[in-house]
Motif scaffolding. Structure first.
Motif, PDB file in Angstrom:
ATOM      1  N   ILE A 351       0.835  -1.199   0.000  1.00  0.00           N
ATOM      2  CA  ILE A 351       0.000   0.000   0.000  1.00  0.00           C
ATOM      3  C   ILE A 351       0.872   1.252   0.000  1.00  0.00           C
ATOM      4  N   PRO A 352       0.549   2.239  -0.850  1.00  0.00           N
ATOM      5  CA  PRO A 352       1.349   3.467  -0.862  1.00  0.00           C
ATOM      6  C   PRO A 352       1.260   4.227   0.445  1.00  0.00           C
ATOM      7  N   GLY A 353       2.392   4.712   0.898  1.00  0.00           N
ATOM      8  CA  GLY A 353       2.411   5.458   2.149  1.00  0.00           C
ATOM      9  C   GLY A 353       1.579   6.721   2.097  1.00  0.00           C
ATOM     10  N   SER A 354       1.388   7.263   0.909  1.00  0.00           N
ATOM     11  CA  SER A 354       0.596   8.479   0.764  1.00  0.00           C
ATOM     12  C   SER A 354      -0.845   8.281   1.207  1.00  0.00           C
ATOM     13  N   ALA A 355      -1.320   7.042   1.240  1.00  0.00           N
ATOM     14  CA  ALA A 355      -2.690   6.769   1.676  1.00  0.00           C
ATOM     15  C   ALA A 355      -2.880   7.056   3.152  1.00  0.00           C
ATOM     16  N   PHE A 356      -1.773   7.173   3.907  1.00  0.00           N
ATOM     17  CA  PHE A 356      -1.851   7.299   5.364  1.00  0.00           C
ATOM     18  C   PHE A 356      -1.569   8.709   5.858  1.00  0.00           C
ATOM     19  N   GLY A 357      -1.646   9.675   4.952  1.00  0.00           N
ATOM     20  CA  GLY A 357      -1.554  11.057   5.365  1.00  0.00           C
ATOM     21  C   GLY A 357      -0.163  11.654   5.201  1.00  0.00           C
ATOM     22  N   PRO A 358      -0.010  12.923   5.604  1.00  0.00           N
ATOM     23  CA  PRO A 358       1.279  13.612   5.486  1.00  0.00           C
ATOM     24  C   PRO A 358       2.407  12.822   6.133  1.00  0.00           C
ATOM     25  N   GLY A 359       3.533  12.791   5.440  1.00  0.00           N
ATOM     26  CA  GLY A 359       4.685  12.044   5.930  1.00  0.00           C
ATOM     27  C   GLY A 359       4.764  10.644   5.370  1.00  0.00           C
ATOM     28  N   GLY A 360       3.699  10.200   4.697  1.00  0.00           N
ATOM     29  CA  GLY A 360       3.686   8.842   4.171  1.00  0.00           C
ATOM     30  C   GLY A 360       4.293   8.693   2.794  1.00  0.00           C
ATOM     31  N   GLU A 361       4.344   9.780   2.038  1.00  0.00           N
ATOM     32  CA  GLU A 361       4.917   9.705   0.702  1.00  0.00           C
ATOM     33  C   GLU A 361       6.386   9.293   0.770  1.00  0.00           C
ATOM     34  N   GLY A 362       6.775   8.430  -0.163  1.00  0.00           N
ATOM     35  CA  GLY A 362       8.140   7.914  -0.173  1.00  0.00           C
ATOM     36  C   GLY A 362       8.295   6.606   0.564  1.00  0.00           C
ATOM     37  N   PHE A 363       7.173   6.111   1.147  1.00  0.00           N
ATOM     38  CA  PHE A 363       7.170   4.833   1.862  1.00  0.00           C
ATOM     39  C   PHE A 363       6.041   3.955   1.316  1.00  0.00           C
ATOM     40  N   VAL A 364       6.119   2.670   1.594  1.00  0.00           N
ATOM     41  CA  VAL A 364       5.010   1.760   1.329  1.00  0.00           C
ATOM     42  C   VAL A 364       4.760   0.915   2.577  1.00  0.00           C
ATOM     43  N   ARG A 365       3.519   0.472   2.731  1.00  0.00           N
ATOM     44  CA  ARG A 365       3.193  -0.393   3.865  1.00  0.00           C
ATOM     45  C   ARG A 365       3.112  -1.830   3.397  1.00  0.00           C
ATOM     46  N   ALA A 366       3.854  -2.693   4.062  1.00  0.00           N
ATOM     47  CA  ALA A 366       3.805  -4.131   3.799  1.00  0.00           C
ATOM     48  C   ALA A 366       3.390  -4.829   5.086  1.00  0.00           C
ATOM     49  N   CYS A 367       2.319  -5.598   5.010  1.00  0.00           N
ATOM     50  CA  CYS A 367       1.806  -6.289   6.192  1.00  0.00           C
ATOM     51  C   CYS A 367       2.435  -7.674   6.297  1.00  0.00           C
ATOM     52  N   TYR A 368       3.006  -7.987   7.467  1.00  0.00           N
ATOM     53  CA  TYR A 368       3.614  -9.309   7.640  1.00  0.00           C
ATOM     54  C   TYR A 368       2.706 -10.289   8.374  1.00  0.00           C
ATOM     55  N   ALA A 369       1.396 -10.013   8.362  1.00  0.00           N
ATOM     56  CA  ALA A 369       0.432 -11.018   8.823  1.00  0.00           C
ATOM     57  C   ALA A 369       0.114 -11.939   7.659  1.00  0.00           C
ATOM     58  N   ALA A 370       1.169 -12.492   7.091  1.00  0.00           N
ATOM     59  CA  ALA A 370       1.082 -13.406   5.950  1.00  0.00           C
ATOM     60  C   ALA A 370       2.066 -14.538   6.208  1.00  0.00           C
ATOM     61  N   SER A 371       1.917 -15.633   5.495  1.00  0.00           N
ATOM     62  CA  SER A 371       2.771 -16.789   5.730  1.00  0.00           C
ATOM     63  C   SER A 371       4.221 -16.483   5.370  1.00  0.00           C
ATOM     64  N   MET A 372       5.140 -17.219   5.978  1.00  0.00           N
ATOM     65  CA  MET A 372       6.561 -17.039   5.676  1.00  0.00           C
ATOM     66  C   MET A 372       6.833 -17.330   4.202  1.00  0.00           C
ATOM     67  N   GLY A 373       6.122 -18.301   3.649  1.00  0.00           N
ATOM     68  CA  GLY A 373       6.290 -18.616   2.234  1.00  0.00           C
ATOM     69  C   GLY A 373       5.921 -17.442   1.350  1.00  0.00           C
ATOM     70  N   ASN A 374       4.801 -16.823   1.641  1.00  0.00           N
ATOM     71  CA  ASN A 374       4.373 -15.665   0.858  1.00  0.00           C
ATOM     72  C   ASN A 374       5.309 -14.479   1.052  1.00  0.00           C
ATOM     73  N   LEU A 375       5.811 -14.300   2.276  1.00  0.00           N
ATOM     74  CA  LEU A 375       6.752 -13.214   2.516  1.00  0.00           C
ATOM     75  C   LEU A 375       8.041 -13.428   1.719  1.00  0.00           C
ATOM     76  N   ALA A 376       8.512 -14.662   1.698  1.00  0.00           N
ATOM     77  CA  ALA A 376       9.746 -14.962   0.958  1.00  0.00           C
ATOM     78  C   ALA A 376       9.554 -14.727  -0.539  1.00  0.00           C
ATOM     79  N   THR A 377       8.438 -15.195  -1.079  1.00  0.00           N
ATOM     80  CA  THR A 377       8.161 -14.996  -2.503  1.00  0.00           C
ATOM     81  C   THR A 377       7.995 -13.519  -2.825  1.00  0.00           C
ATOM     82  N   ALA A 378       7.309 -12.790  -1.955  1.00  0.00           N
ATOM     83  CA  ALA A 378       7.108 -11.360  -2.168  1.00  0.00           C
ATOM     84  C   ALA A 378       8.444 -10.618  -2.203  1.00  0.00           C
ATOM     85  N   LEU A 379       9.364 -10.995  -1.320  1.00  0.00           N
ATOM     86  CA  LEU A 379      10.684 -10.366  -1.312  1.00  0.00           C
ATOM     87  C   LEU A 379      11.442 -10.659  -2.606  1.00  0.00           C
ATOM     88  N   GLU A 380      11.352 -11.893  -3.073  1.00  0.00           N
ATOM     89  CA  GLU A 380      12.019 -12.250  -4.334  1.00  0.00           C
ATOM     90  C   GLU A 380      11.472 -11.410  -5.485  1.00  0.00           C
TER      91      GLU A 380
END
Length: 389
Positions: A351-380
């Motif tokens: 999710i783009p950081g800009s969605a969360f108000g001032p100061g969020g631009e230039g960042f993204v939100r990644a939720c780690y309430a996901a399986s380790m397998g999905n996290l590993a694939t997402a990083l790749e």
């Protein structure tokens, strides 16, 4: 032909849709996509909690409950808060059960805001605070927190934002999307600024149970002088993986809760009966479930943090909730462009950081309430995207 723009409420029309939702709409057409976007635990609600809800149906408990919620649930909430956070609330008059924490925030803001009142909102933070304030005829006053301060609200920034029209401060810690927390020392400094004012604190503590490391969650209601001005909002969605049960609660001074119950009774009547019985079970016997899920999240937290840094993205170490907020400035893209292109190219949603108000631009939100397998694939896939963008 009806002119809908003239018959619809102008304030509602002026509120922009959530910056999160459009990514979920795209995901519907990407069955192979990995979502690190939605802030929802990947665990199923623990069986003993589900079973309590099932038993309530089998026993025919399908009627309305009291407006404030089942007395036993309110009693268990009081015991839980005393046990974990040394907070004392009277179940009869200081606690109301709501339809999720979201309703609790809406009720708290609507019951306190008069037209033109200002509400201070630290950002980046969850998307609902500003729109709920605006729809209550209040004025959101955004205070940008900084990564160099670990996204904490500083007393200096708070003091600079206060005006004669300030009615309330929203305190969203542990924070979605940054994972930042406020320590007792931090909260004591905020309390010092608020001392002698008539400013309320709406403390969104939905991630209170999910902190990592030595600094455990401290509620601002625990700080001397803050109890009588704090409306504490919490719920069951994150800690117990009960998002779909829609269970939350508000605690606060009797004078405030008494008015909040009136708005709740006219708008909602009462929270779902089956869910309340499940919540009683969670309050009584769910501590081990929270501990097990928190340990798993902590492992994922460390894995994702190391992975993001290894592919060249700067990332603050979050101490709460279940989100990473890495900087993507090194890619040369703004956050919305990064997220859209990443989703289209690699079928991974953040999710783009800009969605969360001032100061969020230039960042993204990644939720780690996901399986380790999905996290590993997402990083790749993210590493591939950054190298071949």
């Amino acid at each position: 032909m009806i002119d809908y723009s003239s018959v619809l409420n102008q304030r509602i029309q002026a509120v922009a849709p959530s910056g999160i939702r459009k990514f979920f709409d795209i995901l519907e057409d990407m069955p192979d996509a990995i979502s690190l976007g939605i802030g929802e635990p990947d665990f199923v609600t623990p069986w003993h909690i589900r079973n309590a809800g099932i038993r309530s149906l089998e026993k025919g408990r399908t009627k309305y409950t009291p407006n404030a919620g089942l007395s036993e649930l309110r009693r268990q909430i009081a015991l839980y808060l005393s046990r974990h956070f040394q907070l004392t609330y009277d179940p009869n008059g200081q606690i109301i059960v709501t339809v999720g924490g979201s309703e609790g925030l809406d009720l708290a803001l609507r019951c306190c805001i008069e037209p033109g009142d200002e509400v201070i909102i630290p950002t980046p933070s969850f998307v609902c605070y500003g729109p709920l304030t605006a729809m209550s005829l209040g004025k959101p006053v955004y205070v940008e927190t900084k990564v160099e301060d670990e996204f904490r609200l500083t007393p200096e920034a708070l003091k600079a934002a206060i005006t004669p029209r300030t009615k309330a401060l929203v305190l969203p810690y542990p924070c979605n999307p940054t994972g930042g927390i406020m320590t007792r020392k931090d909260l004591e400094a905020i309390a010092e600024v608020l001392e002698g004012t008539n400013i309320l604190v709406i403390s969104d503590e939905i991630y209170a149970e999910l902190t990592y490391g030595e600094d455990q969650h401290v509620s601002i209601a625990q700080i001397p002088g803050m109890y009588e001005r704090t409306i504490l909002v919490n719920g069951f969605s994150k800690a117990y993986s009960m998002t779909g049960w829609r269970m939350g609660y508000i605690c606060g001074p009797r004078e405030l809760i008494g008015q909040i119950v009136k708005l709740h009774q006219y708008g909602i009547m009462s929270a779902p009966t089956m869910s309340q019985y499940a919540a009683i079970e969670a309050m009584q016997y769910g501590d081990e479930d929270i501990a097990a899920m928190r340990e798993e999240y902590n492992g994922r937290r460390r894995f994702l943090l190391d992975g993001l840094r290894s592919i060249g993205l700067e990332c603050f170490e979050p101490k709460g909730a279940f989100y990473m907020f890495p900087s993507i400035q090194s890619t040369g893209m703004d956050s919305d462009t990064f997220c859209m292109k990443f989703l289209e190219a690699e079928h991974v949603a953040v999710i783009p950081g800009s969605a969360f108000g001032p100061g969020g631009e230039g960042f993204v939100r990644a939720c780690y309430a996901a399986s380790m397998g999905n996290l590993a694939t997402a990083l790749e896939r993210m590493e591939h995207f950054i190298k071949h963008r």
